[in-house]
Write a protein that holds these residues in place. Structure first.
Motif, PDB file in Angstrom:
ATOM      1  N   TRP A 186      25.667  40.337  30.200  1.00 40.95           N
ATOM      2  CA  TRP A 186      24.807  39.956  29.073  1.00 40.95           C
ATOM      3  C   TRP A 186      25.592  39.101  28.079  1.00 40.95           C
ATOM      4  O   TRP A 186      26.824  39.110  28.055  1.00 40.95           O
ATOM      5  N   ALA A 187      24.875  38.357  27.263  1.00 43.03           N
ATOM      6  CA  ALA A 187      25.489  37.523  26.219  1.00 43.03           C
ATOM      7  C   ALA A 187      24.392  37.035  25.286  1.00 43.03           C
ATOM      8  O   ALA A 187      23.189  37.157  25.589  1.00 43.03           O
ATOM      9  N   GLN A 188      24.814  36.445  24.171  1.00 41.48           N
ATOM     10  CA  GLN A 188      23.850  35.960  23.185  1.00 41.48           C
ATOM     11  C   GLN A 188      23.380  34.544  23.476  1.00 41.48           C
ATOM     12  O   GLN A 188      22.393  34.091  22.891  1.00 41.48           O
ATOM     13  N   THR A 189      24.069  33.828  24.363  1.00 46.83           N
ATOM     14  CA  THR A 189      23.610  32.504  24.762  1.00 46.83           C
ATOM     15  C   THR A 189      23.490  32.457  26.279  1.00 46.83           C
ATOM     16  O   THR A 189      24.188  33.189  27.001  1.00 46.83           O
ATOM     17  N   SER A 190      22.645  31.563  26.751  1.00 41.85           N
ATOM     18  CA  SER A 190      22.443  31.436  28.190  1.00 41.85           C
ATOM     19  C   SER A 190      23.722  30.961  28.871  1.00 41.85           C
ATOM     20  O   SER A 190      24.109  31.475  29.934  1.00 41.85           O
ATOM     21  N   ALA A 191      24.399  29.993  28.262  1.00 42.79           N
ATOM     22  CA  ALA A 191      25.617  29.454  28.858  1.00 42.79           C
ATOM     23  C   ALA A 191      26.696  30.521  28.973  1.00 42.79           C
ATOM     24  O   ALA A 191      27.400  30.618  29.988  1.00 42.79           O
ATOM     25  N   GLU A 192      26.845  31.345  27.942  1.00 39.92           N
ATOM     26  CA  GLU A 192      27.865  32.385  27.971  1.00 39.92           C
ATOM     27  C   GLU A 192      27.520  33.473  28.989  1.00 39.92           C
ATOM     28  O   GLU A 192      28.404  33.990  29.681  1.00 39.92           O
ATOM     29  N   CYS A 193      26.245  33.798  29.104  1.00 48.61           N
ATOM     30  CA  CYS A 193      25.825  34.803  30.088  1.00 48.61           C
ATOM     31  C   CYS A 193      26.137  34.320  31.506  1.00 48.61           C
ATOM     32  O   CYS A 193      26.679  35.069  32.331  1.00 48.61           O
ATOM     33  N   GLU A 194      25.815  33.071  31.789  1.00 44.59           N
ATOM     34  CA  GLU A 194      26.107  32.497  33.101  1.00 44.59           C
ATOM     35  C   GLU A 194      27.607  32.491  33.360  1.00 44.59           C
ATOM     36  O   GLU A 194      28.063  32.829  34.466  1.00 44.59           O
ATOM     37  N   LYS A 195      28.396  32.122  32.340  1.00 43.70           N
ATOM     38  CA  LYS A 195      29.850  32.090  32.492  1.00 43.70           C
ATOM     39  C   LYS A 195      30.391  33.484  32.777  1.00 43.70           C
ATOM     40  O   LYS A 195      31.276  33.657  33.631  1.00 43.70           O
ATOM     41  N   ARG A 196      29.874  34.484  32.083  1.00 40.85           N
ATOM     42  CA  ARG A 196      30.354  35.851  32.306  1.00 40.85           C
ATOM     43  C   ARG A 196      30.047  36.318  33.733  1.00 40.85           C
ATOM     44  O   ARG A 196      30.868  36.996  34.361  1.00 40.85           O
ATOM     45  N   SER A 197      28.873  35.956  34.227  1.00 41.57           N
ATOM     46  CA  SER A 197      28.516  36.330  35.599  1.00 41.57           C
ATOM     47  C   SER A 197      29.476  35.694  36.595  1.00 41.57           C
ATOM     48  O   SER A 197      30.021  36.370  37.472  1.00 41.57           O
ATOM     49  N   ILE A 198      29.671  34.391  36.451  1.00 49.18           N
ATOM     50  CA  ILE A 198      30.527  33.665  37.402  1.00 49.18           C
ATOM     51  C   ILE A 198      31.973  34.126  37.294  1.00 49.18           C
ATOM     52  O   ILE A 198      32.658  34.331  38.314  1.00 49.18           O
ATOM     53  N   ASP A 199      32.453  34.318  36.072  1.00 54.09           N
ATOM     54  CA  ASP A 199      33.831  34.769  35.884  1.00 54.09           C
ATOM     55  C   ASP A 199      34.051  36.125  36.548  1.00 54.09           C
ATOM     56  O   ASP A 199      35.093  36.354  37.190  1.00 54.09           O
ATOM     57  N   ALA A 200      33.114  37.039  36.386  1.00 51.51           N
ATOM     58  CA  ALA A 200      33.251  38.376  36.977  1.00 51.51           C
ATOM     59  C   ALA A 200      33.281  38.297  38.498  1.00 51.51           C
ATOM     60  O   ALA A 200      34.098  38.965  39.155  1.00 51.51           O
ATOM     61  N   ILE A 201      32.400  37.479  39.062  1.00 54.93           N
ATOM     62  CA  ILE A 201      32.335  37.344  40.525  1.00 54.93           C
ATOM     63  C   ILE A 201      33.632  36.759  41.072  1.00 54.93           C
ATOM     64  O   ILE A 201      34.203  37.273  42.044  1.00 54.93           O
ATOM     65  N   GLU A 202      34.099  35.713  40.430  1.00 53.58           N
ATOM     66  CA  GLU A 202      35.312  35.058  40.923  1.00 53.58           C
ATOM     67  C   GLU A 202      36.549  35.924  40.690  1.00 53.58           C
ATOM     68  O   GLU A 202      37.481  35.915  41.506  1.00 53.58           O
ATOM     69  N   LYS A 203      36.560  36.696  39.631  1.00 54.15           N
ATOM     70  CA  LYS A 203      37.686  37.597  39.383  1.00 54.15           C
ATOM     71  C   LYS A 203      37.734  38.686  40.444  1.00 54.15           C
ATOM     72  O   LYS A 203      38.820  39.053  40.935  1.00 54.15           O
ATOM     73  N   ALA A 204      36.562  39.199  40.821  1.00 55.02           N
ATOM     74  CA  ALA A 204      36.508  40.209  41.884  1.00 55.02           C
ATOM     75  C   ALA A 204      36.977  39.619  43.209  1.00 55.02           C
ATOM     76  O   ALA A 204      37.698  40.279  43.975  1.00 55.02           O
ATOM     77  N   GLU A 205      36.580  38.381  43.489  1.00 58.80           N
ATOM     78  CA  GLU A 205      37.023  37.706  44.721  1.00 58.80           C
ATOM     79  C   GLU A 205      38.546  37.613  44.775  1.00 58.80           C
ATOM     80  O   GLU A 205      39.169  37.936  45.801  1.00 58.80           O
ATOM     81  N   LYS A 206      39.150  37.156  43.687  1.00 52.76           N
ATOM     82  CA  LYS A 206      40.602  37.004  43.641  1.00 52.76           C
ATOM     83  C   LYS A 206      41.301  38.355  43.738  1.00 52.76           C
ATOM     84  O   LYS A 206      42.350  38.479  44.383  1.00 52.76           O
ATOM     85  N   PHE A 207      40.726  39.358  43.111  1.00 50.24           N
ATOM     86  CA  PHE A 207      41.294  40.710  43.162  1.00 50.24           C
ATOM     87  C   PHE A 207      41.323  41.226  44.594  1.00 50.24           C
ATOM     88  O   PHE A 207      42.332  41.756  45.064  1.00 50.24           O
TER      89      PHE A 207
END
Length: 678
Positions: free
Chosen positions: A188-209
């Motif tokens: 979740w986030a207060q802006t659409s762009a930040e919400c999308e970024k948080r989703s992608i960042d989490a997915i890619e961080k899990a991939e790298k982990f």
């Protein structure tokens, strides 16, 4: 809500939904909250827009959004009676709809509305679900994300899950999202762009982990006997297995099939942990709703004969059905929906690949895609821990949820030929084109077969994408090409149910002018070609044990003695008798064989445009462009016969209304007394 807010939501949804790394087809949902003018009062109110039930993020449009008054939706907490009454909450969403409401709200609507953030994403990424299904998922989530992404134990989607996540978000203001145990990701986030970024960042961080921490061989050791066959051998064996396996998957209801031998699939089915992991089944609700809780896994060596694989498949199928029935009986309650079917939707064949099934080709294809998602999840979970999907009882509660049953009841009535696979020879023009289009319009998947691949491709494209039709280049006089056509149908759609022997040509010559080459050419294309196509398609139909239809486009000339027509008339008579012979022979397999006798189909005809029309016009002493009119005027009804009239007759012969008709020839000639059947 401003157009900008909706545009941002749709843009974010389409970007996330079109990337399979972020979520699967029709999986997940997104939302946005904002002010909009209430059409009934003219005042601004806060509205929640969320992807509606059953929609696909990658192709989402405004019509696919559900709109709800946010205050009314949140006020439902005052009437929420607890987890035992979850299902009634979805019905109450209807009392919260804003304006015309839009699409039907999904079960995840509460999660989007109750979280106190303007934008919320809920996705099903493989990398996240790998952590969500790991035996020590909470600890791994903490190790990977710290306090940015929190852990929520598995709970069936619904109002309570929304309350739980909203509480966590409120109590942890620095958190950017949660991993839902056994299920997926919510950010979740207060802006659409930040919400999308948080989703992608989490997915890619899990991939790298997973890549950094994971062990090399999560699926165990390579089993030599299950090693993949060479690519051509795999495809050839899959094509021979496909009809029989489709029949197995269709015992309770007709299914269409898909096939995949991607590296991901081959790696999974060639390693020692295959039996254990496959038996554990899938976890994410989106996965097992489309793949059933577990696949049917064959234990045959890669080099086993086709006959041995099929025999073993039938043995395992009986055990699979017994196991599934026991699963249903164990968890079903008196109010549970009836068991929908005990056949597998995924069949894994070591050395060969994965066969997937569904009520239509898209559903079959997507089932395969979802099982590949599940394989990726198992790999990730096993690489850092042990794969531990949600409990079997919880899978049952999702699979036989009243809300899922209601979704099935809302589906439109299937078309008459839905679930059937047709091959039309000479499908690139004239009668073949019209027949291909008509069968597709009635719900069939169509293999458009023609020696002119460009023409066949144009017809297939007119029908739709590869879930609806494919084009195949075929010379019907070539035995290998005919076999390849049936194999193409089996790999694309699972088998074949309906064959239209339409390919033909004609040379109008007198007896003394007819050469041996003229005679052989016409007999090779129509008599030999029809025989070959009928033989090879019958093999597939017999293996399927689902019955079928073979239709010969013969001719009035099969029984009418016209001038300068010895080779064409004789080969059409050959086709006509093939109908009778095959109807008698194949009836025991519930394969019906019928024929159609057209006359004078000039418009759009490849035969008439290639010289036959000019020759026949000369024989009858009329101008070529008036040949269709001439044929019409000599008929009883005085009406020209069009390709669409023949296509209509094919459909009628293959419809359920004539299910007890075989060995019949139907004249479609506007009435030619000399060609009446005697």
């Amino acid at each position: 809500m401003s157009n900008k807010t909706i545009e941002e939501l749709l843009g974010r949804s389409n970007r996330l939904g079109s990337n399979p790394k972020f979520t699967n087809y029709a999986g997940g949902n997104t939302s946005a909250k904002g002010a909009a003018q209430d059409p009934s009062t003219g005042k601004d109110v806060e509205v929640l827009y969320v992807k509606g039930s059953g929609g696909d993020l990658g192709t989402l449009k405004e019509a696919g959004l559900a709109g709800l008054y946010l205050d009314r939706m949140r006020a439902l907490n005052d009437v929420y009676r607890g987890v035992e009454h979850e299902d009634e909450m979805v019905a109450l969403f209807d009392y919260c709809t804003f304006g015309r409401g839009g699409a039907a709200p999904s079960i995840d609507t509460a999660m989007h509305g109750l979280v106190d953030a303007a934008h919320v994403d809920h996705l099903h990424p493989d990398s996240i679900i790998a952590l969500a299904t790991a035996a020590d998922g909470p600890a791994l989530t903490k190790e990977c994300f710290g306090d940015e992404i929190l852990w929520v134990d598995w709970r069936r989607p619904g109002f309570q899950l929304g309350l739980d996540i909203a509480k966590m978000a409120k109590e942890n203001p620095a958190a950017k999202g949660v991993i839902l145990g056994g299920h997926g990701l919510t950010t979740w986030a207060q802006t659409s762009a930040e919400c999308e970024k948080r989703s992608i960042d989490a997915i890619e961080k899990a991939e790298k982990f997973l890549a950094a921490k994971g062990k090399k061989d999560p699926f165990g050791t390579l089993v030599k006997e299950w090693a993949p066959l060479a690519p051509d051998a795999r495809k050839a064996k899959a094509a021979l297995l496909a009809p029989a396996l489709r029949g197995i998957a269709s015992m309770d209801a007709p299914m269409l099939g898909g096939f995949s031998d991607t590296d991901v699939v081959l790696d999974f089915i060639s390693h020692s942990e295959l039996p254990r992991l496959a038996a554990l089944g899938t976890s994410c609700p989106d996965h097992f709703l489309r793949t059933k809780i577990s696949p049917m896994v064959l234990d045959t060596p890669a080099d086993a004969s086709v006959e041995d694989v099929i025999a073993r498949a039938h043995e395992l199928h009986e055990k699979y059905r017994q196991t599934y029935a026991a699963y249903y009986k164990k968890y079903a309650k008196p109010e549970s929906p009836a068991m929908r079917g005990a056949d597998p939707l995924i069949i894994l064949v070591p050395g060969v690949g994965m066969f997937s099934y569904g009520k239509d080709k898209q559903t079959a294809r997507v089932a395969g895609e979802f099982y590949i998602n599940a394989i990726n999840v198992m790999r990730g979970a096993e690489s850092v821990s042990a794969y531990k999907p949600i409990a079997e009882s919880e899978k049952f509660n999702i699979e036989y949820w009243d809300l899922e049953e209601a979704k099935l009841r809302r589906m439109p009535k299937p078309k008459p030929l839905a679930g059937r696979i047709a091959i039309v020879t000479g499908g690139g023009s004239g009668i073949g084109r019209a027949t291909s289009l008509r069968l597709a319009a009635e719900g069939a998947c169509v293999v458009v077969a023609d020696r002119d691949l460009d023409a066949a491709t144009a017809v297939a494209a007119e029908i739709g994408n590869s879930d609806k039709a494919i084009a195949v280049k075929v010379d019907v006089t070539d035995e290998d090409a005919i076999i390849a056509t049936v194999h193409a149908s089996s790999l694309a759609f699972g088998g074949v149910d309906l064959v239209v022997n339409n390919a033909g040509l004609s040379l109008s010559k007198s007896l003394v002018d007819t050469t041996v080459a003229d005679w052989d050419l016409q007999h090779d294309v129509m008599a030999r070609g029809s025989f070959l196509m009928s033989r090879e398609s019958a093999k597939a139909m017999i293996a399927q044990k689902m019955g079928g239809d073979i239709v010969y486009i013969s001719s009035k000339n099969s029984i009418f003695a016209g001038p300068n027509n010895i080779a064409y008339g004789a080969t059409k008579a050959d086709q006509a008798h093939q109908v009778r012979l095959l109807a008698a022979e194949l009836g025991g397999h519930q394969i019906r064989v019928n024929g159609i006798n057209p006359d004078g189909v000039v418009r759009g005809s490849g035969i008439f445009s290639s010289g036959w029309g000019a020759n026949r016009a000369a024989v009858y002493g009329v101008e070529e462009e008036k040949l269709g009119e001439y044929y019409a005027q000599r008929s009883i009804l005085k009406r020209e016969v069009l390709p669409e009239n023949i296509a209509a007759a094919v459909f009628v012969l293959c419809s359920s209304d004539l299910s007890l008709t075989t060995g019949l020839h139907i004249p479609v000639d506007s009435g030619v007394a000399a060609a009446f059947m005697r």
